[in-house]
Motif scaffolding. Structure first.
Motif, mmCIF file in Angstrom:
data_model
loop_
_atom_site.group_PDB
_atom_site.id
_atom_site.type_symbol
_atom_site.label_atom_id
_atom_site.label_comp_id
_atom_site.label_asym_id
_atom_site.label_seq_id
_atom_site.Cartn_x
_atom_site.Cartn_y
_atom_site.Cartn_z
ATOM 1 N N THR A 210 -5.680 2.976 1.885
ATOM 2 C CA THR A 210 -6.038 3.317 0.515
ATOM 3 C C THR A 210 -4.823 3.974 -0.121
ATOM 4 N N LYS A 211 -4.437 3.494 -1.307
ATOM 5 C CA LYS A 211 -3.287 4.058 -2.014
ATOM 6 C C LYS A 211 -3.788 5.127 -2.965
ATOM 7 N N VAL A 212 -3.269 6.360 -2.814
ATOM 8 C CA VAL A 212 -3.684 7.467 -3.663
ATOM 9 C C VAL A 212 -2.461 8.081 -4.340
ATOM 10 N N LEU A 213 -2.690 8.629 -5.526
ATOM 11 C CA LEU A 213 -1.673 9.357 -6.279
ATOM 12 C C LEU A 213 -2.038 10.825 -6.230
ATOM 13 N N ILE A 214 -1.110 11.672 -5.833
ATOM 14 C CA ILE A 214 -1.373 13.110 -5.738
ATOM 15 C C ILE A 214 -1.234 13.717 -7.121
ATOM 16 N N LYS A 215 -2.325 14.270 -7.630
ATOM 17 C CA LYS A 215 -2.324 14.860 -8.963
ATOM 18 C C LYS A 215 -1.820 16.297 -8.931
ATOM 19 N N GLU A 216 -2.388 17.105 -8.025
ATOM 20 C CA GLU A 216 -1.945 18.507 -7.954
ATOM 21 C C GLU A 216 -2.196 19.059 -6.567
ATOM 22 N N VAL A 217 -1.428 20.099 -6.243
ATOM 23 C CA VAL A 217 -1.589 20.839 -4.995
ATOM 24 C C VAL A 217 -1.988 22.253 -5.375
ATOM 25 N N LEU B 157 -10.453 4.843 3.085
ATOM 26 C CA LEU B 157 -11.423 5.907 2.847
ATOM 27 C C LEU B 157 -12.860 5.402 2.773
ATOM 28 N N GLY B 158 -13.052 4.103 2.698
ATOM 29 C CA GLY B 158 -14.399 3.549 2.696
ATOM 30 C C GLY B 158 -14.795 2.997 1.340
ATOM 31 N N ASP B 159 -15.976 2.392 1.310
ATOM 32 C CA ASP B 159 -16.467 1.736 0.097
ATOM 33 C C ASP B 159 -16.944 2.711 -0.970
ATOM 34 N N GLU B 160 -17.177 3.972 -0.605
ATOM 35 C CA GLU B 160 -17.716 4.924 -1.581
ATOM 36 C C GLU B 160 -16.679 5.358 -2.608
ATOM 37 N N HIS B 161 -15.396 5.115 -2.358
ATOM 38 C CA HIS B 161 -14.346 5.498 -3.303
ATOM 39 C C HIS B 161 -13.875 4.269 -4.057
ATOM 40 N N LYS B 162 -13.996 4.313 -5.382
ATOM 41 C CA LYS B 162 -13.583 3.207 -6.249
ATOM 42 C C LYS B 162 -12.261 3.547 -6.919
ATOM 43 N N GLU B 163 -11.677 2.563 -7.588
ATOM 44 C CA GLU B 163 -10.416 2.762 -8.291
ATOM 45 C C GLU B 163 -10.607 3.750 -9.432
ATOM 46 N N GLY B 164 -9.740 4.755 -9.509
ATOM 47 C CA GLY B 164 -9.821 5.772 -10.542
ATOM 48 C C GLY B 164 -10.598 7.011 -10.141
ATOM 49 N N VAL C 139 -5.595 17.520 -4.702
ATOM 50 C CA VAL C 139 -6.409 16.655 -5.558
ATOM 51 C C VAL C 139 -5.664 15.340 -5.763
ATOM 52 N N CYS C 140 -6.346 14.223 -5.447
ATOM 53 C CA CYS C 140 -5.730 12.902 -5.525
ATOM 54 C C CYS C 140 -6.594 11.970 -6.362
ATOM 55 N N GLN C 141 -5.955 10.929 -6.890
ATOM 56 C CA GLN C 141 -6.655 9.877 -7.614
ATOM 57 C C GLN C 141 -6.450 8.576 -6.858
ATOM 58 N N VAL C 142 -7.548 7.831 -6.640
ATOM 59 C CA VAL C 142 -7.481 6.569 -5.918
ATOM 60 C C VAL C 142 -6.912 5.507 -6.860
ATOM 61 N N LEU C 143 -5.790 4.910 -6.482
ATOM 62 C CA LEU C 143 -5.194 3.849 -7.286
ATOM 63 C C LEU C 143 -5.647 2.471 -6.817
ATOM 64 N N LYS D 204 2.779 14.855 4.079
ATOM 65 C CA LYS D 204 3.430 15.785 3.167
ATOM 66 C C LYS D 204 3.036 15.372 1.757
ATOM 67 N N ALA D 205 2.352 16.255 1.054
ATOM 68 C CA ALA D 205 1.826 15.946 -0.272
ATOM 69 C C ALA D 205 2.618 16.691 -1.329
ATOM 70 N N GLU D 206 3.196 15.934 -2.253
ATOM 71 C CA GLU D 206 3.910 16.492 -3.393
ATOM 72 C C GLU D 206 3.299 15.913 -4.656
ATOM 73 N N PRO D 207 3.199 16.684 -5.736
ATOM 74 C CA PRO D 207 2.607 16.162 -6.969
ATOM 75 C C PRO D 207 3.364 14.935 -7.493
ATOM 76 N N GLU D 208 2.596 13.988 -8.046
ATOM 77 C CA GLU D 208 3.098 12.739 -8.631
ATOM 78 C C GLU D 208 3.745 11.804 -7.615
#
Length: 106
Positions: free
Chosen positions: A97-104, A25-32, A62-66, A13-17
């Motif tokens: 992988t910890k992600v922050l949900i920016k927008e839906v 998610l693998g090595d291809e995703h870096k912080e930020g 849309v998420c940001q990798v923390l 369940k994805a909610e903004p913020e």
């Protein structure tokens, strides 16, 4: 506003913020980095619910990798057969992988 999104075979369940711990998610995703997930199964906005069959066209989360690599709690796997002298102990820590949900976008 929220959405039910499928990420690597699991539904969240994805909610903004809000934060999510998803499978690594693998090595291809870096912080930020920004990551988009487009397998949205259900979306709710202004008390109107859209259900996909199986997904909603044009919807994404849309998420940001923390933190790209977070280790979960240790799980002990212990096998034993009585009266046989068979004992095996094994440990396991799942990677997340910890992600922050920016927008839906629905």
């Amino acid at each position: 506003m929220y959405a039910i999104v499928e990420i690597q075979g699991q539904q969240f369940k994805a909610e903004p913020e809000k934060f999510l711990y998803v499978h690594y998610l693998g090595d291809e995703h870096k912080e930020g980095d920004t990551v988009e997930f487009d397998r949205v199964l259900l979306a709710e906005a202004d008390n109107a619910v859209k259900v996909g069959a199986p997904t909603i066209d044009g919807a994404k989360v849309v998420c940001q990798v923390l933190e790209p690599l977070v280790k979960g709690e240790k799980v002990i796997v212990f096998k034993k057969k009585r009266r046989k002298g068979y004992r095996r102990k094994n440990g396991h820590r799942q990677c997340f992988t910890k992600v922050l949900i920016k927008e839906v976008v629905a």
